[in-house]
Design a protein around this motif. Structure first.
Motif, PDB file in Angstrom:
ATOM      1  N   PHE A  66      40.353 -12.285   0.925  1.00 32.08           N
ATOM      2  CA  PHE A  66      39.944 -11.015   1.548  1.00 32.08           C
ATOM      3  C   PHE A  66      39.604  -9.950   0.492  1.00 32.08           C
ATOM      4  O   PHE A  66      39.591  -8.762   0.790  1.00 32.08           O
ATOM      5  N   GLY A  67      39.314 -10.390  -0.741  1.00 29.97           N
ATOM      6  CA  GLY A  67      38.743  -9.478  -1.731  1.00 29.97           C
ATOM      7  C   GLY A  67      39.723  -8.775  -2.640  1.00 29.97           C
ATOM      8  O   GLY A  67      39.350  -7.844  -3.352  1.00 29.97           O
ATOM      9  N   TYR A  68      40.981  -9.245  -2.672  1.00 27.82           N
ATOM     10  CA  TYR A  68      41.998  -8.540  -3.467  1.00 27.82           C
ATOM     11  C   TYR A  68      41.662  -8.582  -4.963  1.00 27.82           C
ATOM     12  O   TYR A  68      41.553  -7.533  -5.620  1.00 27.82           O
ATOM     13  N   SER A  69      41.464  -9.785  -5.505  1.00 26.39           N
ATOM     14  CA  SER A  69      41.114  -9.874  -6.938  1.00 26.39           C
ATOM     15  C   SER A  69      39.781  -9.182  -7.191  1.00 26.39           C
ATOM     16  O   SER A  69      39.599  -8.518  -8.227  1.00 26.39           O
ATOM     17  N   GLY A  70      38.864  -9.316  -6.244  1.00 29.09           N
ATOM     18  CA  GLY A  70      37.559  -8.657  -6.392  1.00 29.09           C
ATOM     19  C   GLY A  70      37.686  -7.147  -6.496  1.00 29.09           C
ATOM     20  O   GLY A  70      36.970  -6.502  -7.272  1.00 29.09           O
ATOM     21  N   ALA A  71      38.596  -6.585  -5.726  1.00 29.29           N
ATOM     22  CA  ALA A  71      38.787  -5.124  -5.757  1.00 29.29           C
ATOM     23  C   ALA A  71      39.238  -4.674  -7.142  1.00 29.29           C
ATOM     24  O   ALA A  71      38.827  -3.616  -7.634  1.00 29.29           O
ATOM     25  N   TRP A  72      40.078  -5.476  -7.791  1.00 26.11           N
ATOM     26  CA  TRP A  72      40.505  -5.128  -9.152  1.00 26.11           C
ATOM     27  C   TRP A  72      39.321  -5.201 -10.111  1.00 26.11           C
ATOM     28  O   TRP A  72      39.118  -4.301 -10.929  1.00 26.11           O
ATOM     29  N   PHE A  73      38.537  -6.268 -10.013  1.00 22.18           N
ATOM     30  CA  PHE A  73      37.357  -6.389 -10.891  1.00 22.18           C
ATOM     31  C   PHE A  73      36.409  -5.210 -10.703  1.00 22.18           C
ATOM     32  O   PHE A  73      35.857  -4.673 -11.670  1.00 22.18           O
ATOM     33  N   LEU A  74      36.210  -4.858  -9.447  1.00 21.97           N
ATOM     34  CA  LEU A  74      35.187  -3.853  -9.122  1.00 21.97           C
ATOM     35  C   LEU A  74      35.413  -2.547  -9.888  1.00 21.97           C
ATOM     36  O   LEU A  74      34.458  -1.897 -10.315  1.00 21.97           O
ATOM     37  N   GLY A  75      36.664  -2.201 -10.081  1.00 22.53           N
ATOM     38  CA  GLY A  75      36.984  -0.961 -10.787  1.00 22.53           C
ATOM     39  C   GLY A  75      36.527  -0.945 -12.239  1.00 22.53           C
ATOM     40  O   GLY A  75      36.453   0.113 -12.861  1.00 22.53           O
ATOM     41  N   ALA A  76      36.213  -2.127 -12.797  1.00 25.06           N
ATOM     42  CA  ALA A  76      35.805  -2.195 -14.213  1.00 25.06           C
ATOM     43  C   ALA A  76      34.296  -2.338 -14.362  1.00 25.06           C
ATOM     44  O   ALA A  76      33.801  -2.357 -15.492  1.00 25.06           O
ATOM     45  N   LEU A  77      33.576  -2.457 -13.248  1.00 24.65           N
ATOM     46  CA  LEU A  77      32.143  -2.746 -13.366  1.00 24.65           C
ATOM     47  C   LEU A  77      31.314  -1.463 -13.382  1.00 24.65           C
ATOM     48  O   LEU A  77      31.622  -0.494 -12.684  1.00 24.65           O
ATOM     49  N   PRO A  78      30.233  -1.468 -14.187  1.00 27.10           N
ATOM     50  CA  PRO A  78      29.362  -0.284 -14.222  1.00 27.10           C
ATOM     51  C   PRO A  78      28.560  -0.180 -12.922  1.00 27.10           C
ATOM     52  O   PRO A  78      28.547  -1.107 -12.109  1.00 27.10           O
ATOM     53  N   ASP A  79      27.874   0.964 -12.738  1.00 25.19           N
ATOM     54  CA  ASP A  79      27.139   1.204 -11.493  1.00 25.19           C
ATOM     55  C   ASP A  79      26.071   0.142 -11.229  1.00 25.19           C
ATOM     56  O   ASP A  79      25.767  -0.164 -10.086  1.00 25.19           O
ATOM     57  N   ASP A  80      25.504  -0.413 -12.301  1.00 22.94           N
ATOM     58  CA  ASP A  80      24.489  -1.468 -12.086  1.00 22.94           C
ATOM     59  C   ASP A  80      25.127  -2.863 -12.165  1.00 22.94           C
ATOM     60  O   ASP A  80      24.435  -3.868 -12.298  1.00 22.94           O
ATOM     61  N   GLY A  81      26.447  -2.929 -12.071  1.00 22.67           N
ATOM     62  CA  GLY A  81      27.161  -4.211 -12.130  1.00 22.67           C
ATOM     63  C   GLY A  81      27.046  -4.979 -10.825  1.00 22.67           C
ATOM     64  O   GLY A  81      26.628  -4.440  -9.788  1.00 22.67           O
ATOM     65  N   GLU A  82      27.456  -6.244 -10.892  1.00 27.02           N
ATOM     66  CA  GLU A  82      27.371  -7.138  -9.735  1.00 27.02           C
ATOM     67  C   GLU A  82      28.631  -7.974  -9.638  1.00 27.02           C
ATOM     68  O   GLU A  82      29.086  -8.528 -10.662  1.00 27.02           O
ATOM     69  N   LEU A  83      29.154  -8.100  -8.435  1.00 26.26           N
ATOM     70  CA  LEU A  83      30.335  -8.923  -8.181  1.00 26.26           C
ATOM     71  C   LEU A  83      29.991  -9.878  -7.048  1.00 26.26           C
ATOM     72  O   LEU A  83      29.550  -9.431  -5.980  1.00 26.26           O
ATOM     73  N   ALA A  96      37.208  -8.310   3.387  1.00 24.84           N
ATOM     74  CA  ALA A  96      36.949  -7.850   2.013  1.00 24.84           C
ATOM     75  C   ALA A  96      35.979  -6.673   2.031  1.00 24.84           C
ATOM     76  O   ALA A  96      36.211  -5.644   1.376  1.00 24.84           O
ATOM     77  N   GLU A  97      34.918  -6.804   2.804  1.00 23.84           N
ATOM     78  CA  GLU A  97      33.915  -5.731   2.828  1.00 23.84           C
ATOM     79  C   GLU A  97      34.520  -4.442   3.384  1.00 23.84           C
ATOM     80  O   GLU A  97      34.226  -3.343   2.887  1.00 23.84           O
ATOM     81  N   SER A  98      35.377  -4.585   4.384  1.00 24.66           N
ATOM     82  CA  SER A  98      35.964  -3.369   4.967  1.00 24.66           C
ATOM     83  C   SER A  98      36.853  -2.648   3.946  1.00 24.66           C
ATOM     84  O   SER A  98      36.926  -1.422   3.943  1.00 24.66           O
ATOM     85  N   PHE A  99      37.504  -3.389   3.065  1.00 24.40           N
ATOM     86  CA  PHE A  99      38.313  -2.746   2.017  1.00 24.40           C
ATOM     87  C   PHE A  99      37.432  -2.249   0.861  1.00 24.40           C
ATOM     88  O   PHE A  99      37.533  -1.096   0.431  1.00 24.40           O
ATOM     89  N   LEU A 100      36.574  -3.125   0.361  1.00 22.47           N
ATOM     90  CA  LEU A 100      35.841  -2.796  -0.874  1.00 22.47           C
ATOM     91  C   LEU A 100      34.822  -1.676  -0.665  1.00 22.47           C
ATOM     92  O   LEU A 100      34.501  -0.939  -1.612  1.00 22.47           O
ATOM     93  N   SER A 101      34.336  -1.529   0.559  1.00 24.22           N
ATOM     94  CA  SER A 101      33.361  -0.461   0.826  1.00 24.22           C
ATOM     95  C   SER A 101      34.016   0.922   0.706  1.00 24.22           C
ATOM     96  O   SER A 101      33.342   1.933   0.623  1.00 24.22           O
ATOM     97  N   ARG A 102      35.348   0.945   0.680  1.00 31.18           N
ATOM     98  CA  ARG A 102      36.051   2.228   0.547  1.00 31.18           C
ATOM     99  C   ARG A 102      36.297   2.605  -0.913  1.00 31.18           C
ATOM    100  O   ARG A 102      36.792   3.693  -1.197  1.00 31.18           O
ATOM    101  N   LEU A 103      35.967   1.699  -1.828  1.00 30.86           N
ATOM    102  CA  LEU A 103      36.187   1.994  -3.256  1.00 30.86           C
ATOM    103  C   LEU A 103      35.014   2.794  -3.804  1.00 30.86           C
ATOM    104  O   LEU A 103      33.865   2.605  -3.390  1.00 30.86           O
ATOM    105  N   ASP A 104      35.338   3.662  -4.747  1.00 32.06           N
ATOM    106  CA  ASP A 104      34.335   4.564  -5.305  1.00 32.06           C
ATOM    107  C   ASP A 104      33.559   3.847  -6.416  1.00 32.06           C
ATOM    108  O   ASP A 104      33.935   3.916  -7.581  1.00 32.06           O
ATOM    109  N   THR A 105      32.497   3.140  -6.036  1.00 30.71           N
ATOM    110  CA  THR A 105      31.705   2.404  -7.031  1.00 30.71           C
ATOM    111  C   THR A 105      30.276   2.241  -6.519  1.00 30.71           C
ATOM    112  O   THR A 105      30.054   2.182  -5.305  1.00 30.71           O
TER     113      THR A 105
END
Ligand SMILES: C[S@@+](CC[C@H](N)C(=O)[O-])C[C@H]1O[C@@H](n2cnc3c(N)ncnc32)[C@H](O)[C@@H]1O
Length: 219
Positions: A66-83, A96-105
């Motif tokens: 459900f995107g837990y590890s992905g959420a941690w990665f996302l915080g390290a990626l630049p604006d033009d990054g891809e996960l 996962a999308e419902s959680f990750l869409s709330r992250l500031d990235t």
């Protein structure tokens, strides 16, 4: 989530690390409530540091839940990054999308339902960091598939080297030559032997969470 560290070290990590961001706290609680096997906060924080050390802009996960590890990665990626998140289960990726869409990235997240191995084939490399956290029997195949699409200096992190579906003592005995006690143990021991003997990678085993193998592409 089972841990390989003793309670003294766990207590230290809890005291030393800052509290995870609120969405990650919610995801930790969600994982606990659903009894869903995630990497946990110590490995999550470590993955984020690995992504920063690798100056990662593209990350691929074999098995995202459900995107837990992905959420941690996302915080390290630049604006033009891809996960790229992969899972057999569409519902997991919707969560996962419902959680990750709330992250500031502004980084782009791809939610790919289906077999992670087939999804990987459909993407062009290079990737800077790859997390391997799907079926243990497919870890070696995943490494073989991804090696050509890993950037020089790229990193492969494989979870569950010491715990989760395996016991550390059983993996140790298998590495010492005993018959593995079950298929998971055989698969994890096979991955460890495969990656540690690979001249293209330098590998360290880190006993956070359920134990990860961290392999840097050196050639
Ligand atoms: C341990 S969980 C992943 C946890 C996630 N990495 C985290 O820490 O948040 C493993 C996930 O891999 C998925 N999975 C297993 N084999 C897969 C495959 N071949 N392709 C896609 N997903 C797979 C399962 O559905 C499960 O959700």
């Amino acid at each position: 989530m089972s841990q390989v560290l003793d309670s003294t070290v766990e207590a230290f990590l809890q005291a030393a690390n800052p509290a995870p961001p609120p969405v990650l706290e919610e995801m930790t609680d969600y994982g606990r409530d659903q009894n869903f096997p995630v990497v946990g906060p110590d490995v999550g924080r470590f993955l984020r540091v690995v992504a920063r050390l690798a100056d990662a802009s593209r990350v691929f996960e074999f098995g995202s839940g459900f995107g837990y590890s992905g959420a941690w990665f996302l915080g390290a990626l630049p604006d033009d990054g891809e996960l790229v998140l992969t899972d057999y289960d569409e519902e997991n990726l919707e969560t996962a999308e419902s959680f990750l869409s709330r992250l500031d990235t502004d980084a782009t997240v791809h939610y790919e339902t289906g077999d992670a191995m087939a999804t990987f084939e459909a993407y062009d490399g290079p990737f800077d960091v790859v997390l391997v956290d799907h079926e243990k029997s497919k870890y070696v195949d995943a490494l073989e598939d991804l090696r050509g699409d890993l950037a020089p200096g790229g990193v492969v992190v494989a979870d569950n080297m010491m715990a989760g579906p395996v016991e550390p003592e059983a993996v140790t005995e298998a590495l010492r030559g005993a018959d593995p006690v079950d298929d998971h143990t055989a698969s994890v021991a096979r991955y460890i032997e495969h990656v540690r003997d690979d001249p293209e990678f330098e590998t360290a085993f880190v006993p956070l969470g359920e134990g990860v193998a961290v392999s840097v592409k050196t050639q």
